[in-house]
Motif scaffolding. Structure first.
Motif, short mmCIF file in Angstrom:
data_model
loop_
_atom_site.label_atom_id
_atom_site.label_comp_id
_atom_site.label_asym_id
_atom_site.label_seq_id
_atom_site.Cartn_x
_atom_site.Cartn_y
_atom_site.Cartn_z
N LEU A 246 0.83 -1.20 0.00
CA LEU A 246 0.00 0.00 0.00
C LEU A 246 0.86 1.25 0.00
CD1 LEU A 246 -2.67 1.54 0.34
CD2 LEU A 246 -2.51 1.11 2.80
N ILE A 247 1.90 1.26 0.84
CA ILE A 247 2.74 2.45 1.00
C ILE A 247 3.79 2.55 -0.11
CG2 ILE A 247 4.44 3.57 2.51
CD1 ILE A 247 3.01 2.12 4.86
N GLY A 248 4.37 1.40 -0.49
CA GLY A 248 5.55 1.41 -1.34
C GLY A 248 5.37 1.99 -2.73
N PRO A 249 4.40 1.52 -3.54
CA PRO A 249 4.31 2.03 -4.92
C PRO A 249 4.10 3.54 -5.03
CG PRO A 249 3.12 -0.03 -4.73
CD PRO A 249 3.49 0.37 -3.34
N PRO A 250 3.10 4.14 -4.33
CA PRO A 250 2.97 5.59 -4.46
C PRO A 250 4.16 6.35 -3.91
CG PRO A 250 1.41 4.74 -2.83
CD PRO A 250 2.01 3.57 -3.51
N LEU A 251 4.75 5.84 -2.82
CA LEU A 251 5.94 6.49 -2.27
C LEU A 251 7.11 6.36 -3.24
CD1 LEU A 251 7.30 7.98 0.05
CD2 LEU A 251 7.74 5.75 1.14
N GLY A 252 7.23 5.17 -3.87
CA GLY A 252 8.29 4.98 -4.85
C GLY A 252 8.14 5.92 -6.03
N ALA A 253 6.90 6.09 -6.51
CA ALA A 253 6.66 7.02 -7.62
C ALA A 253 6.98 8.45 -7.20
CB ALA A 253 5.21 6.92 -8.07
N LEU A 254 6.62 8.82 -5.96
CA LEU A 254 6.90 10.16 -5.47
C LEU A 254 8.40 10.40 -5.38
CD1 LEU A 254 5.75 12.81 -4.27
CD2 LEU A 254 5.86 11.70 -2.02
N LEU A 255 9.13 9.44 -4.80
CA LEU A 255 10.58 9.58 -4.67
C LEU A 255 11.26 9.58 -6.04
CD1 LEU A 255 11.24 7.20 -1.62
CD2 LEU A 255 11.17 9.71 -1.62
N TYR A 256 10.73 8.77 -6.97
CA TYR A 256 11.28 8.74 -8.33
C TYR A 256 11.15 10.11 -8.98
CZ TYR A 256 12.03 7.03 -13.13
OH TYR A 256 12.51 6.81 -14.40
N GLY A 257 10.07 10.82 -8.64
CA GLY A 257 9.89 12.17 -9.17
C GLY A 257 10.92 13.15 -8.65
N PHE A 258 11.43 12.91 -7.43
CA PHE A 258 12.47 13.78 -6.87
C PHE A 258 13.83 13.52 -7.53
CE2 PHE A 258 9.96 13.78 -2.67
CZ PHE A 258 9.25 14.91 -3.06
N GLY A 259 14.03 12.30 -7.99
CA GLY A 259 15.28 11.94 -8.64
C GLY A 259 15.33 10.45 -8.87
N ARG A 260 15.88 10.02 -9.99
CA ARG A 260 15.86 8.60 -10.34
C ARG A 260 16.55 7.72 -9.30
NH1 ARG A 260 17.27 8.45 -16.84
NH2 ARG A 260 15.19 9.12 -17.58
#
Length: 402
Positions: free
Chosen positions: A154-168
């Motif tokens: 539940l937490i991981g995918p949206p958080l991963g997408a958010l962090l990916y937006g900050f930098g690869r």
């Protein structure tokens, strides 16, 4: 004799659980970030599938030897060493991405090493739980394990997408830190070392593996459940890349994709809270048939043309049933298998159950390239329904009660 006090006060189990929960979130971050980055670097869903398949292949190939060695080695040191290697592995990949030097073969190598570590950590964790949790509390312990898994999804995918937006590189740096936390927690848990009398000593790997295979073959019903699980895992690992492609085809971005994948966590977390009760409604054999059918219908329903957010609903639906199935099968195996065989039995069952899984991401990537997201999901869902029908025709499976 293990202390039968409340599970919430079992510090050893709870430390193991916290460490695994943190590292699971890290893995879920990169489960989305990795295909997104590979797609950005190569433009090929097929390569994204190859990277995901490489991890699963390494885990499957190493599983049986790992189970034998876990039964021979000290389980505490195995846990700590495996998580230490995962920490270094993730840190190296993060450094390569930060330096803008990551190539596709780097992702493949890192995936292979991580899969090999997972092959050891799976049976080591199973034996560790058996060592710190009383038998009568195993259903609640595995229900808590399921809650951890689905909360991370539940937490991981949206958080991963958010962090990916900050930098690869950001999701991969965080992943390395989570493995470090897991290693510290495993050290602090002080899992009991298996007594020397329970270790298998210096014997041939073929003999040690043969004992576990022979034990499994004698368990009518369990072996048929394992065959059904093999197909479920193959097809279950094939739908992720078509789903990512489908959301993109409908105009969704990385954050949209991460939020959709959070449907796995939403349904799974609710299902984990109800898993002990729901798991008691059906015996393991019949539960396998119901789970496969719900899985197939849900995957096909994702293809309905209701926009980029729609697949979140079917994902949540089938993940409601996943925890009950996982808890029931985990408890049955942990209770049935003799402790001196538990690492090997866990490894043999995992190898059999996941034997075809390395082909899943590759199959999913190829289908997405040829048929697009929606067509691929319809095909995968139809194959899942055929698996449910085949399982329903097996008398030994239907009668299996554990």
């Amino acid at each position: 004799m293990l202390d039968a006090g409340p599970l919430r006060r079992n510090k050893q189990f709870q430390l193991l659980w916290v460490g695994s929960a943190v590292s699971q979130v890290g893995m879920e971050l990169t489960k989305l970030a990795t295909p997104l980055l590979v797609l950005a670097l190569t433009g090929s869903p097929g390569w994204a599938g190859v990277v995901a398949g490489a991890r699963t292949a390494a885990s499957v190939v190493a599983q049986v030897p790992a189970g034998v060695w876990v039964d021979r080695w000290d389980r505490r040191r195995t846990l700590i060493a495996g998580q230490a290697l995962q920490t270094v592995n993730a840190a190296v990949l993060a450094a390569l991405i930060l330096a803008d030097r990551a190539l596709i073969w780097h992702f493949v190598v890192v995936a292979v090493i991580d899969g090999g570590c997972a092959a050891f950590l799976g049976p080591a964790r199973t034996t560790a739980i058996r060592g710190v949790v009383p038998v009568e509390q195993l259903p609640n312990a595995y229900a808590q394990e399921e809650a951890r898994n689905h909360a991370a999804r539940l937490i991981g995918p949206p958080l991963g997408a958010l962090l990916y937006g900050f930098g690869r590189a950001v999701p991969f740096v965080v992943d390395a830190v989570t493995f470090l936390v897991a290693m510290v927690c495993a050290a602090g848990a002080k899992v009991p070392r298996r007594p020397r009398s329970e270790r298998t000593g210096r014997r041939s790997m073929r003999r040690d593996t043969g004992e576990a295979v022979a034990w499994l073959w004698r368990q009518k019903g369990l072996r048929e459940v394992c065959a059904a699980v093999m197909m479920l895992n193959l097809l279950g690992s094939a739908f992720l890349i078509p789903l990512i492609v489908l959301v993109g085809e409908r105009g969704g971005g990385a954050l949209n994709t991460g939020t959709v994948l959070a449907g796995l966590g939403i349904g799974g977390l609710v299902g984990a809270l109800l898993s002990v009760r729901v798991g008691g409604l059906l015996p393991p054999g019949r539960l396998t048939v119901v789970f496969a059918a719900v899985f197939g219908v849900s995957i096909m329903a994702m293809a309905l043309p209701f926009g980029p957010w729609w697949p979140m609903g079917p994902l949540a639906l089938f993940s409601l049933t996943t925890p009950a199935f996982n808890v029931v099968t985990s408890v049955v195996i942990t209770r049935m298998a003799p402790e001196e065989l538990l690492g090997r039995v866990d490894a043999v069952l995992s190898t059999a159950g996941f034997g075809l899984s390395p082909l899943g991401p590759v199959l999913g990537g190829a289908l997405a390239t040829a048929l697009g997201g929606a067509g691929s999901l319809v095909l995968v869902g139809g194959l899942l329904l055929l698996t449910a029908a085949g399982a329903a025709l097996s008398g030994d499976l239907r009668r299996f009660s554990g």
